[in-house]
Motif scaffolding. Structure first.
Motif, PDB file in Angstrom:
ATOM      1  N   CYS A   5       0.839  -1.193   0.000  1.00  0.00           N
ATOM      2  CA  CYS A   5       0.000   0.000   0.000  1.00  0.00           C
ATOM      3  C   CYS A   5       0.880   1.252   0.000  1.00  0.00           C
ATOM      4  O   CYS A   5       1.829   1.351   0.789  1.00  0.00           O
ATOM      5  CB  CYS A   5      -0.909  -0.004   1.226  1.00  0.00           C
ATOM      6  SG  CYS A   5      -1.896   1.500   1.423  1.00  0.00           S
ATOM      7  N   GLY A   6       0.573   2.194  -0.871  1.00  0.00           N
ATOM      8  CA  GLY A   6       1.354   3.419  -0.960  1.00  0.00           C
ATOM      9  C   GLY A   6       1.142   4.343   0.216  1.00  0.00           C
ATOM     10  O   GLY A   6       1.911   5.296   0.407  1.00  0.00           O
ATOM     11  N   ILE A   7       0.137   4.057   1.046  1.00  0.00           N
ATOM     12  CA  ILE A   7      -0.166   4.919   2.204  1.00  0.00           C
ATOM     13  C   ILE A   7       0.440   4.360   3.481  1.00  0.00           C
ATOM     14  O   ILE A   7       1.227   5.025   4.160  1.00  0.00           O
ATOM     15  CB  ILE A   7      -1.692   5.082   2.378  1.00  0.00           C
ATOM     16  CG1 ILE A   7      -2.332   5.587   1.083  1.00  0.00           C
ATOM     17  CG2 ILE A   7      -2.005   6.011   3.552  1.00  0.00           C
ATOM     18  CD1 ILE A   7      -1.822   6.924   0.595  1.00  0.00           C
ATOM     19  N   ALA A  23      -0.985   1.948  -5.334  1.00  0.00           N
ATOM     20  CA  ALA A  23      -2.297   1.408  -4.973  1.00  0.00           C
ATOM     21  C   ALA A  23      -2.545   1.563  -3.482  1.00  0.00           C
ATOM     22  O   ALA A  23      -1.631   1.867  -2.710  1.00  0.00           O
ATOM     23  CB  ALA A  23      -2.388  -0.058  -5.371  1.00  0.00           C
ATOM     24  N   MET A  24      -3.784   1.360  -3.074  1.00  0.00           N
ATOM     25  CA  MET A  24      -4.178   1.517  -1.676  1.00  0.00           C
ATOM     26  C   MET A  24      -4.790   0.202  -1.189  1.00  0.00           C
ATOM     27  O   MET A  24      -5.545  -0.456  -1.910  1.00  0.00           O
ATOM     28  CB  MET A  24      -5.209   2.650  -1.555  1.00  0.00           C
ATOM     29  CG  MET A  24      -5.706   2.906  -0.141  1.00  0.00           C
ATOM     30  SD  MET A  24      -6.992   4.195  -0.102  1.00  0.00           S
ATOM     31  CE  MET A  24      -6.028   5.663  -0.406  1.00  0.00           C
ATOM     32  N   CYS A  25      -4.444  -0.181   0.029  1.00  0.00           N
ATOM     33  CA  CYS A  25      -4.973  -1.427   0.580  1.00  0.00           C
ATOM     34  C   CYS A  25      -6.428  -1.250   1.032  1.00  0.00           C
ATOM     35  O   CYS A  25      -6.928  -0.127   1.128  1.00  0.00           O
ATOM     36  CB  CYS A  25      -4.117  -1.892   1.753  1.00  0.00           C
ATOM     37  SG  CYS A  25      -4.215  -0.818   3.213  1.00  0.00           S
ATOM     38  N   ILE A  30     -10.984   1.921   3.300  1.00  0.00           N
ATOM     39  CA  ILE A  30     -12.136   2.114   4.193  1.00  0.00           C
ATOM     40  C   ILE A  30     -11.885   3.286   5.157  1.00  0.00           C
ATOM     41  O   ILE A  30     -12.756   4.124   5.369  1.00  0.00           O
ATOM     42  CB  ILE A  30     -12.412   0.817   4.985  1.00  0.00           C
ATOM     43  CG1 ILE A  30     -12.802  -0.316   4.019  1.00  0.00           C
ATOM     44  CG2 ILE A  30     -13.511   1.042   6.032  1.00  0.00           C
ATOM     45  CD1 ILE A  30     -12.871  -1.688   4.676  1.00  0.00           C
ATOM     46  N   LYS A  31     -10.668   3.347   5.689  1.00  0.00           N
ATOM     47  CA  LYS A  31     -10.329   4.377   6.679  1.00  0.00           C
ATOM     48  C   LYS A  31     -10.486   5.788   6.121  1.00  0.00           C
ATOM     49  O   LYS A  31     -10.984   6.687   6.802  1.00  0.00           O
ATOM     50  CB  LYS A  31      -8.890   4.160   7.160  1.00  0.00           C
ATOM     51  CG  LYS A  31      -8.433   5.163   8.210  1.00  0.00           C
ATOM     52  CD  LYS A  31      -7.017   4.848   8.675  1.00  0.00           C
ATOM     53  CE  LYS A  31      -6.536   5.851   9.719  1.00  0.00           C
ATOM     54  NZ  LYS A  31      -5.143   5.541  10.157  1.00  0.00           N
ATOM     55  N   ASN A  66     -10.367  13.415   3.627  1.00  0.00           N
ATOM     56  CA  ASN A  66     -10.546  12.066   3.094  1.00  0.00           C
ATOM     57  C   ASN A  66     -11.265  12.139   1.741  1.00  0.00           C
ATOM     58  O   ASN A  66     -11.429  13.229   1.176  1.00  0.00           O
ATOM     59  CB  ASN A  66     -11.324  11.186   4.081  1.00  0.00           C
ATOM     60  CG  ASN A  66     -12.677  11.776   4.452  1.00  0.00           C
ATOM     61  OD1 ASN A  66     -13.416  12.285   3.597  1.00  0.00           O
ATOM     62  ND2 ASN A  66     -13.005  11.743   5.746  1.00  0.00           N
ATOM     63  N   ALA A  67     -11.714  11.010   1.238  1.00  0.00           N
ATOM     64  CA  ALA A  67     -12.328  10.954  -0.095  1.00  0.00           C
ATOM     65  C   ALA A  67     -13.582  11.818  -0.211  1.00  0.00           C
ATOM     66  O   ALA A  67     -13.936  12.276  -1.299  1.00  0.00           O
ATOM     67  CB  ALA A  67     -12.665   9.512  -0.449  1.00  0.00           C
ATOM     68  N   ASN A  68     -14.251  12.061   0.917  1.00  0.00           N
ATOM     69  CA  ASN A  68     -15.458  12.891   0.892  1.00  0.00           C
ATOM     70  C   ASN A  68     -15.153  14.345   0.503  1.00  0.00           C
ATOM     71  O   ASN A  68     -16.051  15.091   0.108  1.00  0.00           O
ATOM     72  CB  ASN A  68     -16.160  12.862   2.245  1.00  0.00           C
ATOM     73  CG  ASN A  68     -16.776  11.506   2.545  1.00  0.00           C
ATOM     74  OD1 ASN A  68     -17.078  10.747   1.634  1.00  0.00           O
ATOM     75  ND2 ASN A  68     -16.946  11.191   3.829  1.00  0.00           N
TER      76      ASN A  68
END
Length: 287
Positions: A5-7, A23-25, A30-31, A66-68
């Motif tokens: 995971c890149g994060i 990519a992201m795990c 979810i987090k 975050n994504a929001n």
């Protein structure tokens, strides 16, 4: 291939969200609100991520976002435009196919006029825009013996292989007719009433297609059908079958109303009782 995971740096399972350079795990996905265990937030979000790097996501997270907080409206519009383009391309392909079938039907007119058929049968075949008459000229000439144009209409026809032999398949406003002439058995004919057909499907290959007609426990697979003719035949059968069912339903309703009028007359004349009238009415109307 990215395996971490890149994060967070953890190993990535089969489920991951891809970015331009990584990519992201599932856990980070979810987090940081990019989706749930089962799906990504939206197709627009997937497109946005493919256009952005892991560093961009890290900056977002460091700012407490975050994504929001990501605006994907441009990508939503792009997806909508892609869907519109796909639909338009599909429509153009369908129109091109049917236009081509019309042209082929025009080219077949001379061949039909040369057949040893009564004029009304030639005109019926031309009106139905039939073009796929490969190796079924003998079967076409046999049609006047099995179709009465005074009470039956030819909707469409094509050729295809059934049980290793080439057959003429004809859709009329009453039934599907299979006709085959061979040296061993002579002229063979099979009929399926339209109201007895349970399903009709077709497939298309590069040049040829197939038809599948289900009649109760019987399934007729007609192969080596011109791919355009296969689609047109399937559509014509479905449309004609629907019209037959509509007519049957209307006729049934009219018959029921006639019976009810007769019963009402008997009730008014005192020949039957109110209870008898009500019981018979429920029986006729299936209520």
């Amino acid at each position: 291939m990215t395996k971490t995971c890149g994060i967070c740096g953890n190993k990535i399972s089969w489920y991951k969200l891809k970015f331009k350079d990584g990519a992201m795990c599932e856990k980070c996905l979810i987090k940081y609100k990019f989706g749930t265990k089962w799906k990504i937030k939206s197709t627009a979000m997937v497109a946005w991520c493919k256009d952005h790097s892991i560093e961009t996501i890290k900056e977002l997270i460091n700012e407490g976002k975050n994504a929001n907080d990501i605006n994907t409206s441009d990508y939503t519009l792009k997806n909508q435009l892609k869907e519109i383009d796909k639909k338009q391309a599909s429509l153009q392909e369908n129109n091109a196919s049917f236009n081509l079938s019309d042209e082929l039907a025009k080219d077949t007119v001379d061949k039909i006029n040369k057949l040893d058929l009564p004029t009304e049968f030639k005109q019926a075949l031309i009106t139905a825009k039939i073009f796929d008459i490969f190796a079924v000229k003998k079967e076409l000439v046999f049609l006047p013996q099995i179709i009465n144009l005074n009470n039956e209409k030819i909707i469409y026809a094509c050729s295809g292989s059934l049980n290793g032999h080439t057959w003429l398949i004809v859709c009329t406003n009453q039934k599907i007719i299979f006709v085959n002439k061979n040296l061993l058995y002579g002229m063979q004919e099979k009929d399926i009433p339209l109201n007895a057909i349970n399903a009709i499907n077709y497939t298309q290959g590069a040049v040829l297609g197939s038809l599948s007609i289900t009649n109760g426990a019987n399934n007729f697979i007609i192969e080596n059908v011109n791919k355009m003719a296969a689609r047109i035949m399937a559509k014509k059968i479905q449309e004609t079958q629907l019209n037959v069912l509509k007519v049957k339903s209307t006729n049934s309703s009219n018959t029921n109303y006639d019976e009810l009028r007769k019963l009402k007359s008997l009730l008014d004349d005192g020949i039957i009782t109110e209870d008898e009238f009500t019981a018979k009415k429920k029986q006729i109307l299936n209520i």
